[in-house]
Motif scaffolding. Structure first.
Motif, PDB file in Angstrom:
ATOM      1  N   VAL A   1      -2.291 -30.070 -11.092  1.00  0.00           N
ATOM      2  CA  VAL A   1      -3.330 -30.947 -11.638  1.00  0.00           C
ATOM      3  C   VAL A   1      -3.755 -31.969 -10.588  1.00  0.00           C
ATOM      4  N   LEU A   2      -5.058 -32.066 -10.384  1.00  0.00           N
ATOM      5  CA  LEU A   2      -5.641 -33.088  -9.531  1.00  0.00           C
ATOM      6  C   LEU A   2      -6.345 -34.090 -10.435  1.00  0.00           C
ATOM      7  N   VAL A   3      -5.946 -35.342 -10.362  1.00  0.00           N
ATOM      8  CA  VAL A   3      -6.619 -36.402 -11.114  1.00  0.00           C
ATOM      9  C   VAL A   3      -7.606 -37.045 -10.159  1.00  0.00           C
ATOM     10  N   LEU A   4      -8.893 -36.914 -10.481  1.00  0.00           N
ATOM     11  CA  LEU A   4      -9.947 -37.409  -9.605  1.00  0.00           C
ATOM     12  C   LEU A   4     -10.566 -38.656 -10.224  1.00  0.00           C
ATOM     13  N   ALA A   5     -10.481 -39.766  -9.527  1.00  0.00           N
ATOM     14  CA  ALA A   5     -11.077 -41.019 -10.018  1.00  0.00           C
ATOM     15  C   ALA A   5     -12.582 -40.839 -10.157  1.00  0.00           C
ATOM     16  N   ASN A   6     -13.183 -41.541 -11.101  1.00  0.00           N
ATOM     17  CA  ASN A   6     -14.611 -41.334 -11.360  1.00  0.00           C
ATOM     18  C   ASN A   6     -15.508 -41.878 -10.254  1.00  0.00           C
ATOM     19  N   ASP A   7     -14.962 -42.618  -9.319  1.00  0.00           N
ATOM     20  CA  ASP A   7     -15.766 -43.075  -8.185  1.00  0.00           C
ATOM     21  C   ASP A   7     -15.438 -42.296  -6.904  1.00  0.00           C
ATOM     22  N   ALA A   8     -14.632 -41.235  -7.029  1.00  0.00           N
ATOM     23  CA  ALA A   8     -14.272 -40.411  -5.872  1.00  0.00           C
ATOM     24  C   ALA A   8     -15.369 -39.393  -5.573  1.00  0.00           C
ATOM     25  N   ASP A   9     -15.482 -39.012  -4.325  1.00  0.00           N
ATOM     26  CA  ASP A   9     -16.445 -37.996  -3.906  1.00  0.00           C
ATOM     27  C   ASP A   9     -15.841 -36.625  -4.189  1.00  0.00           C
TER      28      ASP A   9
ATOM     29  N   ALA B   1     -15.343 -34.127  -1.349  1.00  0.00           N
ATOM     30  CA  ALA B   1     -14.281 -34.363  -0.376  1.00  0.00           C
ATOM     31  C   ALA B   1     -12.901 -33.953  -0.891  1.00  0.00           C
ATOM     32  N   ALA B   2     -12.815 -33.542  -2.149  1.00  0.00           N
ATOM     33  CA  ALA B   2     -11.514 -33.208  -2.742  1.00  0.00           C
ATOM     34  C   ALA B   2     -10.983 -31.887  -2.194  1.00  0.00           C
ATOM     35  N   SER B   3      -9.696 -31.858  -1.900  1.00  0.00           N
ATOM     36  CA  SER B   3      -9.030 -30.630  -1.493  1.00  0.00           C
ATOM     37  C   SER B   3      -8.603 -29.897  -2.764  1.00  0.00           C
ATOM     38  N   LEU B   4      -9.088 -28.683  -2.951  1.00  0.00           N
ATOM     39  CA  LEU B   4      -8.822 -27.935  -4.177  1.00  0.00           C
ATOM     40  C   LEU B   4      -7.756 -26.853  -4.006  1.00  0.00           C
ATOM     41  N   GLU B   5      -7.132 -26.808  -2.852  1.00  0.00           N
ATOM     42  CA  GLU B   5      -6.113 -25.786  -2.598  1.00  0.00           C
ATOM     43  C   GLU B   5      -4.915 -25.996  -3.531  1.00  0.00           C
ATOM     44  N   GLY B   6      -4.588 -24.957  -4.293  1.00  0.00           N
ATOM     45  CA  GLY B   6      -3.462 -25.000  -5.213  1.00  0.00           C
ATOM     46  C   GLY B   6      -3.747 -25.717  -6.522  1.00  0.00           C
ATOM     47  N   VAL B   7      -4.979 -26.166  -6.715  1.00  0.00           N
ATOM     48  CA  VAL B   7      -5.337 -26.908  -7.923  1.00  0.00           C
ATOM     49  C   VAL B   7      -5.772 -25.933  -9.022  1.00  0.00           C
ATOM     50  N   THR B   8      -5.178 -26.065 -10.189  1.00  0.00           N
ATOM     51  CA  THR B   8      -5.557 -25.232 -11.334  1.00  0.00           C
ATOM     52  C   THR B   8      -6.313 -26.021 -12.394  1.00  0.00           C
ATOM     53  N   ARG B   9      -6.154 -27.345 -12.361  1.00  0.00           N
ATOM     54  CA  ARG B   9      -6.865 -28.202 -13.313  1.00  0.00           C
ATOM     55  C   ARG B   9      -7.243 -29.502 -12.628  1.00  0.00           C
ATOM     56  N   ILE B  10      -8.463 -29.970 -12.935  1.00  0.00           N
ATOM     57  CA  ILE B  10      -8.921 -31.257 -12.426  1.00  0.00           C
ATOM     58  C   ILE B  10      -9.218 -32.152 -13.623  1.00  0.00           C
TER      59      ILE B  10
ATOM     60  N   ILE C   1     -20.778 -30.825  -9.715  1.00  0.00           N
ATOM     61  CA  ILE C   1     -20.492 -30.574  -8.294  1.00  0.00           C
ATOM     62  C   ILE C   1     -19.321 -29.608  -8.156  1.00  0.00           C
ATOM     63  N   LEU C   2     -18.273 -29.828  -8.931  1.00  0.00           N
ATOM     64  CA  LEU C   2     -17.095 -28.959  -8.834  1.00  0.00           C
ATOM     65  C   LEU C   2     -17.416 -27.522  -9.232  1.00  0.00           C
TER      66      LEU C   2
ATOM     67  N   GLY D   1     -17.734 -24.204  -6.637  1.00  0.00           N
ATOM     68  CA  GLY D   1     -17.313 -22.953  -7.259  1.00  0.00           C
ATOM     69  C   GLY D   1     -15.942 -22.998  -7.906  1.00  0.00           C
ATOM     70  N   PHE D   2     -15.469 -24.172  -8.302  1.00  0.00           N
ATOM     71  CA  PHE D   2     -14.147 -24.288  -8.917  1.00  0.00           C
ATOM     72  C   PHE D   2     -14.131 -23.543 -10.249  1.00  0.00           C
ATOM     73  N   GLN D   3     -13.162 -22.644 -10.415  1.00  0.00           N
ATOM     74  CA  GLN D   3     -13.068 -21.819 -11.618  1.00  0.00           C
ATOM     75  C   GLN D   3     -11.938 -22.239 -12.554  1.00  0.00           C
ATOM     76  N   GLY D   4     -11.151 -23.223 -12.169  1.00  0.00           N
ATOM     77  CA  GLY D   4     -10.043 -23.675 -13.003  1.00  0.00           C
ATOM     78  C   GLY D   4     -10.522 -24.577 -14.138  1.00  0.00           C
ATOM     79  N   ASP D   5      -9.579 -25.210 -14.781  1.00  0.00           N
ATOM     80  CA  ASP D   5      -9.847 -26.104 -15.908  1.00  0.00           C
ATOM     81  C   ASP D   5     -10.344 -27.451 -15.393  1.00  0.00           C
ATOM     82  N   ILE D   6     -11.486 -27.897 -15.893  1.00  0.00           N
ATOM     83  CA  ILE D   6     -11.959 -29.259 -15.640  1.00  0.00           C
ATOM     84  C   ILE D   6     -11.847 -29.991 -16.973  1.00  0.00           C
ATOM     85  N   ARG D   7     -10.995 -31.009 -17.003  1.00  0.00           N
ATOM     86  CA  ARG D   7     -10.679 -31.706 -18.251  1.00  0.00           C
ATOM     87  C   ARG D   7     -11.234 -33.118 -18.264  1.00  0.00           C
TER      88      ARG D   7
END
Length: 127
Positions: A20-28, A31-40, A58-59, A64-70
């Motif tokens: 799980v990658l927790v992305l702050a709402n003011d983050a770009d 620029a996020a590294s999605l390697e090994g990420v299954t959920r954002i 954007i994701l 092209g992120f295909q995992g879970d965006i929560r």
């Protein structure tokens, strides 16, 4: 991937799950590294703050992120339709929100004229 929005009660959310990658709402999001990420997890700090909608688009469309965006945080049933259209695949509703009413909201419109994160072509261009 199935992009139907899965609705969760606040008690069902596990932010510490692996992958799980927790992305702050003011983050770009670009620029996020999605390697090994299954959920954002994208956070809505308040009902009127919609930056997470842009991050989800954007994701999905640009990266092209295909995992879970929560969606997490101040998530209301009024927002679930737009969440589904912008690329979210799950949403943790605020504790005072009804799962049944949110599910009904998702069924309100079977199709849309404009394109969205899942169907880029507008309705008039589809046969």
């Amino acid at each position: 991937m199935d992009f139907n929005l899965r609705l969760l009660a606040a008690t069902e959310h596990d932010a510490a799950a692996p992958g799980v990658l927790v992305l702050a709402n003011d983050a770009d999001a670009l620029a996020a590294s999605l390697e090994g990420v299954t959920r954002i997890d994208l956070h809505f700090p308040g009902f009127a703050d919609g930056r997470a909608f842009s991050q989800a688009v954007i994701l999905r469309r640009r990266l092209g992120f295909q995992g879970d965006i929560r969606a997490t945080g101040d998530v209301l049933i009024d927002q679930v339709q737009q969440m589904s259209r912008t690329g979210f695949s799950s949403a943790e509703l605020r504790a005072d929100q009804s799962l049944d009413k949110a599910r009904a909201q998702l069924q309100r419109f079977p199709d849309f004229y404009q394109g969205d994160a899942h169907q880029a072509r507008p309705r008039f261009a589809r046969t």
